[in-house]
Design a protein around this motif. Sequence first.
Motif, PDB file in Angstrom:
ATOM      1  N   HIS A 101       5.504   7.169  -2.643  1.00  0.00           N
ATOM      2  CA  HIS A 101       4.237   6.133  -2.961  1.00  0.00           C
ATOM      3  C   HIS A 101       3.742   7.614  -2.603  1.00  0.00           C
ATOM      4  O   HIS A 101       2.895   6.279  -3.625  1.00  0.00           O
ATOM      5  N   LYS A 102       3.799   8.478  -3.448  1.00  0.00           N
ATOM      6  CA  LYS A 102       2.765   8.981  -4.893  1.00  0.00           C
ATOM      7  C   LYS A 102       3.108   8.395  -6.281  1.00  0.00           C
ATOM      8  O   LYS A 102       1.939   8.240  -6.700  1.00  0.00           O
ATOM      9  N   LYS A 103       4.548   8.391  -6.512  1.00  0.00           N
ATOM     10  CA  LYS A 103       4.445   7.766  -7.209  1.00  0.00           C
ATOM     11  C   LYS A 103       4.177   6.228  -7.384  1.00  0.00           C
ATOM     12  O   LYS A 103       3.741   5.586  -8.902  1.00  0.00           O
ATOM     13  N   HIS A 106       0.325   6.116  -6.357  1.00  0.00           N
ATOM     14  CA  HIS A 106      -0.921   7.356  -7.140  1.00  0.00           C
ATOM     15  C   HIS A 106      -1.880   8.238  -6.724  1.00  0.00           C
ATOM     16  O   HIS A 106      -2.807   8.463  -6.815  1.00  0.00           O
ATOM     17  N   SER A 107      -1.863   8.044  -5.097  1.00  0.00           N
ATOM     18  CA  SER A 107      -2.055   9.310  -3.892  1.00  0.00           C
ATOM     19  C   SER A 107      -1.720   9.236  -2.984  1.00  0.00           C
ATOM     20  O   SER A 107      -0.593   8.373  -2.012  1.00  0.00           O
ATOM     21  N   LEU A 108      -1.530  10.474  -2.763  1.00  0.00           N
ATOM     22  CA  LEU A 108      -0.714  11.390  -1.299  1.00  0.00           C
ATOM     23  C   LEU A 108      -0.960  12.510  -0.495  1.00  0.00           C
ATOM     24  O   LEU A 108      -2.089  13.282  -1.006  1.00  0.00           O
ATOM     25  N   ARG A 109      -2.003  11.994   0.657  1.00  0.00           N
ATOM     26  CA  ARG A 109      -2.480  12.789   1.595  1.00  0.00           C
ATOM     27  C   ARG A 109      -1.714  13.177   2.618  1.00  0.00           C
ATOM     28  O   ARG A 109      -2.024  12.042   3.117  1.00  0.00           O
ATOM     29  N   ALA A 130       2.014  16.301  -3.714  1.00  0.00           N
ATOM     30  CA  ALA A 130       0.859  16.374  -2.795  1.00  0.00           C
ATOM     31  C   ALA A 130      -0.101  16.632  -3.033  1.00  0.00           C
ATOM     32  O   ALA A 130      -0.576  17.293  -3.670  1.00  0.00           O
ATOM     33  N   ASP A 131      -1.516  15.502  -3.273  1.00  0.00           N
ATOM     34  CA  ASP A 131      -2.873  15.816  -3.907  1.00  0.00           C
ATOM     35  C   ASP A 131      -3.596  16.377  -3.076  1.00  0.00           C
ATOM     36  O   ASP A 131      -4.377  18.123  -2.707  1.00  0.00           O
TER      37      ASP A 131
END
Length: 480
Positions: A101-103, A106-109, A130-131
């Motif tokens: 999901h992050k790739k 480009h965001s991962l909460r 994860a951000d």
Amino acid sequence: MSEQSPGQKRFEMVLGGKLGKGVLQIMDSPVAGWDPFTKSYYVVRFLRKEQMSLLWIYDIQPNLDWNWARLNGASIDAGDTFFRRESATGRDLGVLAASLHKKTHHSLRVLDALCGCGIRSLRYLIEADADFVWANDANENHGNVILSNLSQVSRGFGENRRWVVTHCDANAVMADSFVHKEYFDFIDVDSFGSDSSFLRPAFNALRFGGLLYLTSTDGYTSGGHRPQHCLAAYGAYLRPMPYSNELGLRMLIAGAVREASVLGYHVAPLFSYYSYHGPVFRVLLQVKRGKLPNNSHYSFIGYCNKCGNSQAISWDRLGQIRCPCNLNVPGSLLVSGPLYTGPLHSATYLAEMLNLAEQWGWTGNGTGKDLKKLLKQLIDESDPKLPFGFIKLDELASRAKIDSPPLLTMMSALHKNDPRLDLTKIYWKSLVITSIFVAITWWMLQEGYVTSRSHIASNAIKTNCPMAECIRIARELRQC
């Protein structure tokens, strides 16, 4: 050197006092190893080495996932929290999904709603990059353990804050996030039993297109032994059926389908994983905006004890239920539902997970082989032509009133026709174990049916071949 603890002596015995014997992976200073006595992985650090052969141990850190051998010595203290070493595979799958999901976005909460000792939260921070991770556990007594584990990653401040720890009711955390419009990309709810109260708050706190990782550990309910409890928790009435563990996954998805529909959303299962310890049912769902035009995969499941046939029953057929065998034996036809009856996995998504696992070196040795095997099995199960449920070979042999086909006959049949080996991808060294499955699978392929193994039951097959046809094929095979 101080006196060694029993655990240290045990581990030294496992390694045999030789550097490298029993060692899975060597990093800068720690070594990851497997202790067969406790069936868990350990990270061991060196005090000194003599002649590069003798291993001296001064620190053993228990309760580690296999993957922590990849984290440059990151350690986990489980403290007095509930911790299952056997759940490492479920955590592996979650980390792979979060990283994908992050790739892509480009965001991962991440919200780890019931974080326990914080092992999942730490892995999301380090491995999934994860951000931000919100680690929540209602038990305040776990606070020091969680903080100790997460402190291995810099907390950060303000907009650059990487993680936070709270001790609140999980539903309250999700409700607060919804009110303040601080949505999450990935919510992991590793709950006990059949608690479904978090479903609606989780949907509200999740960003559209986000991922919801659900859990159930109530095998007694999925086995059809508490239908009223299942009805209250998931809106489904379950009866005892041969593939009850698969129904546990479908029960969990069905509860999510119902709640999502109320809010005007729909969900798509990306993978569904069953593990016998516990047991544990884990499902990863992607939440999307808008209701589906029809709920063809939200219906009832019928199973006939007399003939072994299973069937999907739509809502408009509820007053016309009958088994194709037409035996009409009282009590022979069991009906469960409503349940999710569609594919349990997305083959495309699982292929991406497998590719990422290979890139990370997770499939090269040790437990990694099991992860690769599992992902490939899930991909095979993803064929949309495969219906719900599975057929155990023991049940098939019993209904066909035959013994297992002779091994030599099977090997001879396979040897005479090389394409059979290509179709089943079976090597000679494993024929003793898989010959029955190989033969039945090949015959079904020739008959135009699809089939695969089931990751839930090792001696079972998933197929769109009716039970009566399976019996015919098994009998013909026995006569070869």
